[in-house]
Design an enzyme around this catalytic site. Structure first.
Site, mmCIF file in Angstrom:
data_model
loop_
_atom_site.group_PDB
_atom_site.id
_atom_site.type_symbol
_atom_site.label_atom_id
_atom_site.label_comp_id
_atom_site.label_asym_id
_atom_site.label_seq_id
_atom_site.Cartn_x
_atom_site.Cartn_y
_atom_site.Cartn_z
ATOM 1 C CG ASP A 9 -8.247 14.570 34.010
ATOM 2 O OD1 ASP A 9 -8.278 13.807 33.032
ATOM 3 O OD2 ASP A 9 -8.403 14.194 35.183
ATOM 4 C CD GLU A 56 -10.894 13.635 29.970
ATOM 5 O OE1 GLU A 56 -10.430 12.614 29.431
ATOM 6 O OE2 GLU A 56 -10.670 13.954 31.156
#
Length: 723
Positions: A368, A405
């Site tokens: 993330d 990401e």
């Protein structure tokens, strides 16, 4: 696994083999953070450079509010504090109290009134209720909180790592064969009537034979689990009767989230996670974890003091230092950013990752806001940063699946699609947006669409990255579901209690004429056609396909594109209903991808002609089967074209995102025979093999908002010239 990491985690220090412990436990204590169990007891080790004293507090497993002992720790080398306690076994609860200066202007926030979690805790007990006792202070210039939160604070738990893996081996699925399926551990099985009620929404529920059979039948290869690290529910959500359902609010980088376990004891929770992985591996399914190392649940200076802030705020978090003192650098939108460039934080992240690979047997990670983790000591993104360099040379981590990401927020260098080094893969936000725009009918989107379905060479090829660097996705947990993408022109996040201000406003979605559910058969037919076209595009594109769980069944969140706080029917998979036609189409399109090498290319297209077939690796065609001219790509009204892919056999893809049907003259002559593979205008889309044979040169009608695939059965696929 016989890895070096497992060896160093388990081996006792030489002098600890003795029955009688030396007077100074730091002499023989392991020089690594965490708890090391020995036959005599346990070593407790924690990092805190700026602390002046450290206490280890032990709590009763039977009554977590009851403190049973307090031990003053000894400072050793490398800023590690040590304590040995005899007769400690699995299940022992503990926490730390750090003594030191309260100097917020210098990023030092020591407060011995707050019981702190062990950052290396393998399990965590309790669920904080957001009480003010968790807070360290109300701001940067006030005194530390005087309330002792020991009884109600979260507790770390000692866990034994021994487990019978029964010969478990990682599936090791190549990237070219990988089909990722993103899911939430709880939401996927919470309403599954075929699973015993006590197992629904748990690790054990995900390992249930009915779940595994469904996933295998669907054809996906790799499960990407939304965060399973122990997380905290935000206070502002609790006040609204909501929770942090997605779990991007980590407080335990080694501990599986305890609410996702059917087992109630810490040891059982860890073992249950391992049992889940073992069962999934036995069926050939990989397990990829969505991990959040970019920030923690402690937030900014107004947030709770749980671990990093109380142990060493300056070393664990990124700060800026100005005339008003230290302030947190908030490039995550969550109040803080973990400083992965410092030795302590970098070591913790790497140790955590290796633990999940070597002890928990996971197959990879999706990071993330990976740009935050990849920032250097100057807070700039750097492809050679401390973290990326460490992972690249690590003998364990460099061999597992790594997905970035590739963005964070608030910085000029925050968007880094294509900027990560090998062996990383990246979630391709450009793919998502371009494919959505094309099928939504946006003018001028065709040329960009073609780049994306070819693997985004413009993003990844410039630094010799492979074609499979792109993880292609249309939807994910963050945003609309596939059904909602074609059912809502605008977001509808009212249930989140923020007056619909939250969530992305730029979704490239369509309502097909009616906002939300409708009984109009024409609207529902168009929505089904678009969903099939989108899924077919995903599965025939160069790159690694990524599916959001439930998209194959028509799952809806009623237009909510930010359901992070919806731990209820809005987010859970509804197994009592489902779009069986879409489910069948998804199964078939995944199977087609697996059977056709052209859809699983490992190299970018180069336009070179294959002497055996006389075809280039890809040939772009007009509707009259002539070559598509360069300038025609940028016609803002272009909505119809074909892509002829060389292979064994050649495959022809035809795209029509327009509002009217179009005729496409199939390449070849009367000696050429094509067979229809699928047509997304049909229900369910696929046809029986060779049931529809079409001669070359014949005009094939492609319906509006549809995609067609044909296979060359025999004869040459002759292509006319253009311009």
């Amino acid at each position: 696994m016989g890895s070096f990491f497992k060896y160093i985690m388990q081996r006792p220090a030489p002098c600890c083999m003795k029955k009688t412990m030396p007077s100074d436990p730091a002499i023989c204590a392991p020089n690594r953070p965490g708890v090391t169990l020995t036959p005599e007891g346990a070593h407790f080790v924690v990092f805190a450079r700026h602390a002046t004293a450290m206490d280890l507090c032990l709590y009763s497993p039977a009554d977590p509010k009851q403190e049973t002992a307090r031990v003053r720790m000894t400072r050793g080398e490398r800023d590690l504090w040590h304590a040995f306690v005899d007769k400690v076994k699995s299940g022992q609860l503990y926490g730390y109290r750090a003594h030191g200066p309260w100097m917020p202007d210098s990023a030092l926030r020591y407060n011995a009134n707050k019981l702190l979690l062990d950052p290396y805790a393998l399990a965590i007990v309790g669920k904080p209720d957001g009480a003010t006792g968790m807070l360290g202070s109300g701001g940067p210039n006030v005194l530390p909180g005087a309330y002792d939160n020991g009884p109600e604070a979260l507790k770390s738990a000692v866990v034994e790592n021994r487990f019978n893996w029964r010969g478990d081996t990682l599936p090791a699925i190549p990237w070219r064969d990988t089909v990722i399926y993103e899911m939430h551990v709880k939401g996927f099985t919470q309403k599954h009537l075929g699973i015993p009620k006590k197992l629904r929404g748990t690790y054990a529920g995900l390992a249930h034979p009915e779940v595994i059979a469904y996933l295998k039948d669907l054809g996906v290869t790799s499960l990407q689990l939304l965060p399973v690290h122990q997380h905290l529910d935000d206070q502002f959500l609790l006040e609204k009767g909501l929770t942090n359902y997605w779990g991007y609010n980590t407080i335990g980088f080694f501990a599986p989230h305890n609410e996702y376990a059917a087992a109630k004891d810490p040891q059982g929770q860890v073992n249950e996670f391992k049992e889940m992985v073992r069962a999934l591996h036995a069926s050939g399914l990989e397990v990829i974890l969505d991990v959040v190392y970019n920030h923690t649940a402690e937030g900014d200076e107004r947030g709770p003091t749980l671990m990093f802030r109380g142990l060493d705020d300056r070393f664990y978090y990124r700060h800026s230092f100005g005339e008003h003192g230290a302030s947190y650098i908030n490039i995550t939108g969550c109040g803080n950013a973990v400083d992965s460039a410092t030795p302590a934080a970098l070591r913790l992240i790497l140790d955590s990752l290796r633990y999940w690979v070597t002890e928990m047997h996971v197959d990879g990670f999706r990071f993330d806001l990976a740009v935050t983790v990849a920032r250097d000591q100057h807070d700039n993104y750097d492809a050679n940063s401390q973290f990326l360099a460490a992972v690249a040379q690590d003998p364990v981590l460099s061999q597992v699946k790594l997905i970035a990401e590739p963005w964070d927020i608030f910085r000029m260098d925050s968007y880094q699609v294509g900027g990560f080094p090998e062996p990383w893969r990246e979630l391709n936000g450009k793919y998502r947006d371009s494919v959505r725009r094309f099928w939504a009918g946006d003018e001028g989107s065709t040329a960009e669409f073609a780049k994306r379905i070819c693997g985004s060479q413009d993003a990844f090829g410039w630094n010799s990255r492979p074609a499979l660097s792109s993880v292609n996705f249309l939807t994910s947990h963050d945003g609309f579901t596939l059904m909602d993408l074609v059912s809502y022109a605008s977001k509808h996040n009212e249930a989140n209690g923020e007056d619909n201000r939250d969530g992305d406003n730029s979704n490239h979605s369509v309502s097909c004429g009616v906002e939300g559910p409708t009984k109009d058969p024409r609207v529902n037919s168009l929505r089904a056609r678009l969903r099939r076209s989108l899924m077919a595009t995903l599965m025939t594109s160069v790159g690694v396909p990524f599916i959001n769980a439930g998209d194959e069944r028509g799952r809806t969140q009623k237009g909510n594109n930010n359901a992070y706080c919806q731990d209820n029917d809005l987010s859970w998979m509804d197994w009592s209903t489902g779009d069986e036609e879409m489910l069948d189409f998804t199964r078939r399109i995944i199977a087609l991808r697996k059977s056709v090498a052209s859809f699983r290319r490992t190299q970018f297209f180069d336009g070179l002609v294959n002497p055996a077939s006389g075809l280039a690796d890809v040939t772009w065609l007009e509707g009259n089967a002539t070559l598509l001219c360069h300038e025609e790509w940028h016609d803002p009204h272009r909505s119809f074209f074909g892509a002829l892919l060389d292979g064994s056999p050649p495959m022809l893809l035809i795209f029509n995102r327009g509002d009217l049907p179009q005729n496409f003259s199939l390449p070849g002559s009367g000696k050429t025979v094509w067979s229809l593979v699928f047509d997304t205008s049909l229900t369910p889309g696929f046809v029986a093999k060779d049931s529809r044979l079409i001669d070359g040169g014949v005009a094939f009608q492609v319906k509006a908002s549809s995609m067609v695939c044909l296979r060359l059965n025999e004869g040459p696929a002759l292509v006319g010239e253009s311009c």
